[in-house]
Design an enzyme around this catalytic site. Structure first.
Site, PDB file in Angstrom:
ATOM      1  N   CYS A 327       0.828  -1.207   0.000  1.00  0.00           N
ATOM      2  CA  CYS A 327       0.000   0.000   0.000  1.00  0.00           C
ATOM      3  C   CYS A 327       0.862   1.256   0.000  1.00  0.00           C
ATOM      4  O   CYS A 327       0.339   2.367   0.130  1.00  0.00           O
ATOM      5  CB  CYS A 327      -0.960   0.002   1.191  1.00  0.00           C
ATOM      6  SG  CYS A 327      -0.147  -0.044   2.804  1.00  0.00           S
ATOM      7  N   GLU A 361      -1.750   1.146  -4.783  1.00  0.00           N
ATOM      8  CA  GLU A 361      -1.733  -0.226  -4.282  1.00  0.00           C
ATOM      9  C   GLU A 361      -1.108  -1.088  -5.374  1.00  0.00           C
ATOM     10  O   GLU A 361      -1.484  -0.980  -6.549  1.00  0.00           O
ATOM     11  CB  GLU A 361      -3.164  -0.697  -3.995  1.00  0.00           C
ATOM     12  CG  GLU A 361      -3.251  -1.974  -3.194  1.00  0.00           C
ATOM     13  CD  GLU A 361      -3.440  -1.725  -1.703  1.00  0.00           C
ATOM     14  OE1 GLU A 361      -3.452  -2.719  -0.965  1.00  0.00           O
ATOM     15  OE2 GLU A 361      -3.572  -0.555  -1.297  1.00  0.00           O
TER      16      GLU A 361
END
EC number: 2.1.1.-
Length: 369
Positions: A327, A361
């Protein structure tokens, strides 16, 4: 509030360029790019509640958010990034609690958690003790908000107090590679916010790890079992770790609901597991679990924004195959500086989980050289 939908392709291209630049030193193959829906993609949302007297002296309620730059509050009647059910319920909820003091007094926040399968959990947060009168009115509120084909859960939270009307979770059903997977998602716990992008992530991970039935998988930071349940069919056995108690309980429920019989969850941090697997410490939580019985050729990691700590990074490097969901591309690149000394990057994916933000992401599939 409107979205720059016409700019979405350009914004996504900028993310691809940014990730390409960060990963260029590691000579990755062409990326798999997964674009998001351009609106109504987010399955959860949090709002503060603003109380204001109208001309009649009555208390009006509004959802508000805060500008991340100026910190100024602004009224939100509709949120285009949130799914349609949240937008519908935002208006319906305020209408239904208006004029009921026990439900509105000292209400300061509302959280919404929805599913693709038509469920919504609404959490009402208060700066006061919740009473039996609140409970009675909350039950009536649940009845008024519910309708055929829509399951509504009401949760009240206050300091050291939580009251759930029936339950504090929703049950999501995801169609992953033609198979329906069931996930209990508890309010105020982490879940993937973009459900359709989550499906893309699960299917990509399945493709990376295909044909692994002769070996085992180790997953760190497994949450409610989101990935480990989807990947269990690709492996002989799966061992997964998670530190959050409520997530472990959800994972155990999800394992049973999906009929998974080769997945073991243990409650410990990645750092603790590293100590256990290296024989540094013994843990009572591992009684009855023979770590030597697992032949984990693949490790799956989905670390927080800080990336993998040094001890875990060293441990991860011992596995022939590494599936890394990130992330934060900056800490991913930092971790890859070490991992690519022993492994090559086989596949890379960009999942646009958060359109119209700078957030990236990504997924990287590494094989030992």
């Amino acid at each position: 509030m409107s979205l720059p939908i016409e700019q979405y392709p350009e914004l996504l291209a900028q993310k691809v360029d940014n990730l390409t630049a960060l990963l260029a030193p590691f000579n990755p193959p062409p990326f798999d790019i997964f674009a998001s829906e351009t609106s109504h993609f987010r399955m959860r949302a949090e709002f503060r509640v603003w109380h204001q007297k109208n001309e009649q002296g009555e208390n009006d309620l509004y959802h508000i958010m805060f500008d991340p730059t100026t910190k100024q509050r602004y009224r939100v009647d509709q949120l285009p990034i949130a799914n349609q059910l949240i937008n519908t319920m935002m208006q319906k909820l305020l209408t239904q609690i208006q004029g009921i003091p026990v439900l509105t007094h000292k209400l300061f926040q509302v959280d919404y958690l929805t599913t693709l399968s038509g469920e919504i959990a609404i959490s009402l947060l208060y700066h006061k003790k919740l009473t039996d009168e609140w409970l009675a009115q909350a039950k009536l509120l649940k009845q008024r908000l519910s309708e055929p084909g829509l399951t509504v859960h009401i949760i009240g939270r206050a300091s050291k107090q939580k009251i759930a009307i029936d339950c504090d979770y929703v049950k999501e059903k995801l169609n992953v590679a033609g198979k329906t997977l069931i996930y209990r998602q508890v309010e105020n716990s982490f879940t993937q916010p973009n459900a359709k992008m989550n499906i893309n992530m699960l299917e990509w991970a399945q493709k990376c790890t295909a044909n692994s039935q002769d070996s085992d998988l180790l997953e760190l930071y497994c949450g409610n079992g989101n990935f480990s349940i989807a990947l269990a069919g690709n492996f002989r056995k799966v061992l997964a770790t998670e530190i959050c108690k409520s997530s472990v309980h959800s994972a155990q429920y999800n394992i049973a609901q999906n009929g998974i019989d080769n997945l073991q969850i243990i409650r410990m941090s990645a750092e603790e597991f590293t100590q256990a697997i290296n024989g540094v410490r013994q843990f009572n939580r591992l009684q009855g679990i023979d770590l030597s019985a697992y032949q984990c050729n693949t490790i799956f990691v989905d670390p927080p924004r800080a990336g993998l700590d040094q001890a875990t990074l060293n441990m991860v490097q011992n596995y022939p195959r590494i599936l890394y969901i990130s992330c934060n591309p900056a800490t991913l690149a930092d971790n890859l500086r070490q991992l690519t000394t022993t492994h090559r990057i086989e596949r890379v994916a960009l999942f646009d989980q958060f359109p119209y933000t700078h957030h990236i992401e990504s997924g990287v599939w590494l094989i030992r050289k």
